[in-house]
Design a protein around this motif. Structure first.
Motif, PDB file in Angstrom:
ATOM      1  N   TRP A 100       0.797  -1.297   0.151  1.00 32.53           N
ATOM      2  CA  TRP A 100      -0.018   0.102   0.003  1.00 32.53           C
ATOM      3  C   TRP A 100       0.839   1.262  -0.087  1.00 32.53           C
ATOM      4  N   THR A 101       0.206   2.227  -0.238  1.00 24.89           N
ATOM      5  CA  THR A 101       1.123   3.730  -0.583  1.00 24.89           C
ATOM      6  C   THR A 101       1.700   3.950   0.780  1.00 24.89           C
ATOM      7  N   HIS A 102       2.841   3.733   1.279  1.00 23.56           N
ATOM      8  CA  HIS A 102       3.556   3.884   2.509  1.00 23.56           C
ATOM      9  C   HIS A 102       4.969   4.073   2.349  1.00 23.56           C
ATOM     10  N   CYS A 103       5.650   4.885   3.193  1.00 21.90           N
ATOM     11  CA  CYS A 103       7.020   4.957   3.465  1.00 21.90           C
ATOM     12  C   CYS A 103       7.774   4.089   3.904  1.00 21.90           C
ATOM     13  N   SER A 104       8.781   3.330   3.384  1.00 19.15           N
ATOM     14  CA  SER A 104       9.644   2.405   3.873  1.00 19.15           C
ATOM     15  C   SER A 104      10.953   2.592   4.157  1.00 19.15           C
ATOM     16  N   ALA A 105      11.579   2.443   5.235  1.00 16.13           N
ATOM     17  CA  ALA A 105      12.941   2.757   5.681  1.00 16.13           C
ATOM     18  C   ALA A 105      13.559   1.519   5.969  1.00 16.13           C
ATOM     19  N   VAL A 106      15.134   1.661   5.082  1.00 13.48           N
ATOM     20  CA  VAL A 106      15.967   0.510   5.284  1.00 13.48           C
ATOM     21  C   VAL A 106      17.389   0.982   5.377  1.00 13.48           C
ATOM     22  N   ILE A 107      18.322   0.083   6.465  1.00  8.76           N
ATOM     23  CA  ILE A 107      19.518   0.685   6.484  1.00  8.76           C
ATOM     24  C   ILE A 107      20.383   0.230   5.280  1.00  8.76           C
ATOM     25  N   LEU A 108      21.049   1.035   4.683  1.00 10.78           N
ATOM     26  CA  LEU A 108      22.193   0.616   3.776  1.00 10.78           C
ATOM     27  C   LEU A 108      23.569   0.400   4.391  1.00 10.78           C
ATOM     28  N   TYR A 109      23.837   1.128   5.277  1.00 15.14           N
ATOM     29  CA  TYR A 109      25.210   0.724   6.007  1.00 15.14           C
ATOM     30  C   TYR A 109      25.092   1.644   7.321  1.00 15.14           C
ATOM     31  N   ASP A 110      26.023   1.051   8.211  1.00  8.82           N
ATOM     32  CA  ASP A 110      26.182   1.506   9.471  1.00  8.82           C
ATOM     33  C   ASP A 110      27.747   1.131   9.921  1.00  8.82           C
ATOM     34  N   GLU A 111      28.578   2.120  10.031  1.00  4.63           N
ATOM     35  CA  GLU A 111      29.905   2.136  10.172  1.00  4.63           C
ATOM     36  C   GLU A 111      30.201   2.866  11.521  1.00  4.63           C
ATOM     37  N   PRO A 112      31.276   2.608  12.041  1.00  2.19           N
ATOM     38  CA  PRO A 112      31.826   3.477  13.196  1.00  2.19           C
ATOM     39  C   PRO A 112      32.581   4.790  12.791  1.00  2.19           C
ATOM     40  N   GLU A 113      32.943   4.862  11.635  1.00  5.79           N
ATOM     41  CA  GLU A 113      33.710   5.981  10.867  1.00  5.79           C
ATOM     42  C   GLU A 113      33.162   6.443   9.635  1.00  5.79           C
ATOM     43  N   SER A 114      33.127   7.820   9.611  1.00  2.00           N
ATOM     44  CA  SER A 114      32.672   8.171   8.183  1.00  2.00           C
ATOM     45  C   SER A 114      33.554   7.914   7.148  1.00  2.00           C
ATOM     46  N   GLY A 115      33.068   7.696   6.109  1.00  2.00           N
ATOM     47  CA  GLY A 115      33.844   7.383   4.820  1.00  2.00           C
ATOM     48  C   GLY A 115      32.987   7.651   3.668  1.00  2.00           C
ATOM     49  N   GLN A 116      33.668   7.615   2.398  1.00  2.00           N
ATOM     50  CA  GLN A 116      32.764   8.070   1.224  1.00  2.00           C
ATOM     51  C   GLN A 116      32.410   6.520   0.542  1.00  2.00           C
ATOM     52  N   HIS A 117      31.109   7.030   0.268  1.00  2.00           N
ATOM     53  CA  HIS A 117      30.441   5.677  -0.459  1.00  2.00           C
ATOM     54  C   HIS A 117      29.650   5.919  -1.560  1.00  2.00           C
TER      55      HIS A 117
END
Length: 451
Positions: free
Chosen positions: A410-427
């Motif tokens: 149904w028309t709805h907003c879905s959230a999903v984690i793409l990455y979770d890392e301890p330090e900031s980096g370029q992706h």
């Protein structure tokens, strides 16, 4: 009703007014509930009257009712901030009460929704209890979006509660106790959201509210320890109503499940009134209590996690300041979006309007975004339309997931984690239509990022 855990999909048949106990959370020990219960449709004004014809009317003025409401006070908590908001209201100063949550906070099951949902009702009770005059500036911010967890709430908070820095609420009510079954972080996003609210410039009082489903299920056992950890006020609708559901009126029963629930998820007008009265009981108890001298301690180690406190929304409106993108075939803007009546509005506000959409005629070009961050949440649109297809998500050249907009359907907003890392980096994130869906639609609603 059938539930496919691999796809988080529910096929539900509900007969109005009858308890449903055969869904996956039918046992109060079951760890999971539905991932995205949608708002009920075709709510009729005579529904509540029909329930009262079957069961004895609820005596909202009786002692049994007051005793039931009093059981909802799970924790008085540190009252310094809530007392400060109450005293501001008594002096006639502006006070803003904000609510963030899912469909129950949105007002689902109430009619008319804008003024009979628990959020508006409890705001109105606060105003009548403490405002020094009829025209006192007590304001409401309501940010409930159906079927969404704190994983999406943390992305929405700055936009929907703080209104991009234009609002500073004095009180924030957080209600995700029946929406967080699908939270990938198992409480980290919830605690992060609580801390984000507590850390606001206005130092608001944060109240944790635990609603309940018809089968007596919620995630209070997971989420209430966050409230104990920071000594926050907590109100449990489950603690108030569940025990008395099994009692006859002459044994202390106050309201039946048939009267409290519109469907297996959402309260009726009477249910919303009880929720509001439970919050009002907290207001009353706090008002007559001595003030705490010390403030809430937020600089202690988190109980579950605080990794998402600094989450910000990234969408078409601000992406150029944060990331580099090539929209490829995702160059259109979707206007057929999930709607939510915000505040006391009687009209729906489109959710995530600054989006990127792939259409049937977009071709094979894929969406590419390069960003430096620690964590990234993708928000995409679910849909029940056959025009929509799946998209393949790659992070740094590796397949992460296939996003299927029909899992919820149904028309709805879905959230999903793409990455979770301890330090900031370029992706680099690539989103392309999956095989067989090249000529379908897919909407990227936005992203939540942590630098």
């Amino acid at each position: 009703m059938k539930f496919d855990k691999s796809k988080r999909k529910f096929l539900i048949t509900v007969k109005r007014g009858f308890p449903m106990t055969d869904h996956p959370a039918a046992s109060t020990n079951e760890a999971r509930g539905p991932a995205a219960p949608r708002d009920p449709e075709n709510r009729r004004e005579d529904d509540q009257a029909a329930e009262d014809m079957i069961d004895p009317p609820v005596d909202f003025e009786g002692q049994s009712y007051r005793d039931m409401v009093a059981k909802s006070l799970l924790n008085r908590g540190n009252n310094k901030r809530l007392k400060a908001a109450i005293e501001k209201a008594k002096r006639g100063e502006p006070v803003t009460i904000a609510y963030i949550g899912g469909s129950i906070t949105h007002g689902a099951g109430a009619i008319p929704l804008p003024v009979n949902g628990y959020a508006y009702r409890s705001y109105d009770l606060f105003r009548k209890r403490f405002a020094s005059s009829e025209g006192s500036p007590i304001r409401l911010i309501k940010a409930g979006v159906g079927g969404t967890p704190s994983e999406l709430g943390i992305v929405r908070y700055d936009r929907d509660v703080l209104r991009d820095g234009t609002e500073n609420p004095d009180i924030v009510v957080v209600e995700f106790a029946v929406n967080d079954a699908g939270d990938e972080t198992r409480g980290n996003c919830y605690e992060s959201l609580v801390l984000k609210a507590l850390g606001g410039d206005s130092r608001p009082a944060v109240i944790l509210l635990f609603s309940v489903f018809l089968n007596d299920w919620n995630l209070q056992d997971r989420l209430a320890p966050v409230g104990w950890h920071y000594d926050l006020p907590m109100v449990s609708i489950k603690d108030a109503v569940v025990e008395q559901f099994s009692l006859a009126r002459d044994q202390g029963g106050v309201i039946s499940k048939r009267q409290f629930f519109y469907d297996i998820y959402h309260p009726t007008n009477s249910g919303h009134q009880i929720m509001a009265d439970c919050l009002d009981w907290l207001f009353e108890v706090t008002d007559r209590s001595a003030p705490d001298e010390e403030d809430v301690l937020t600089d202690q180690p988190p109980l579950i996690g605080n990794d998402y406190v600094q989450t910000r929304l990234l969408d078409r409106q601000n992406v150029d300041r944060i990331a580099q993108i090539d929209t490829g075939g995702f160059r259109e803007t979707d206007t057929d979006l999930q709607l939510a009546e915000m505040d006391d509005h009687d009209y729906g506000t489109p959710q995530f309007p600054h989006n990127w959409m792939h259409t049937a005629g977009s071709g094979e070009g894929h969406f590419t975004m390069t960003i430096r961050s620690k964590r990234l949440i993708l928000v995409f649109k679910d849909s029940g339309s056959s025009d929509f297809g799946s998209a393949e998500i790659r992070v740094d050249g590796k397949h992460k997931l296939t996003a299927d907009p029909h899992e919820v359907n149904w028309t709805h907003c879905s959230a999903v984690i793409l990455y979770d890392e301890p330090e900031s980096g370029q992706h680099t994130v690539e989103i392309r239509m999956a095989a067989g869906s090249e000529h379908k639609r897919f909407t990227i609603l936005g992203f939540g990022y942590v630098l």
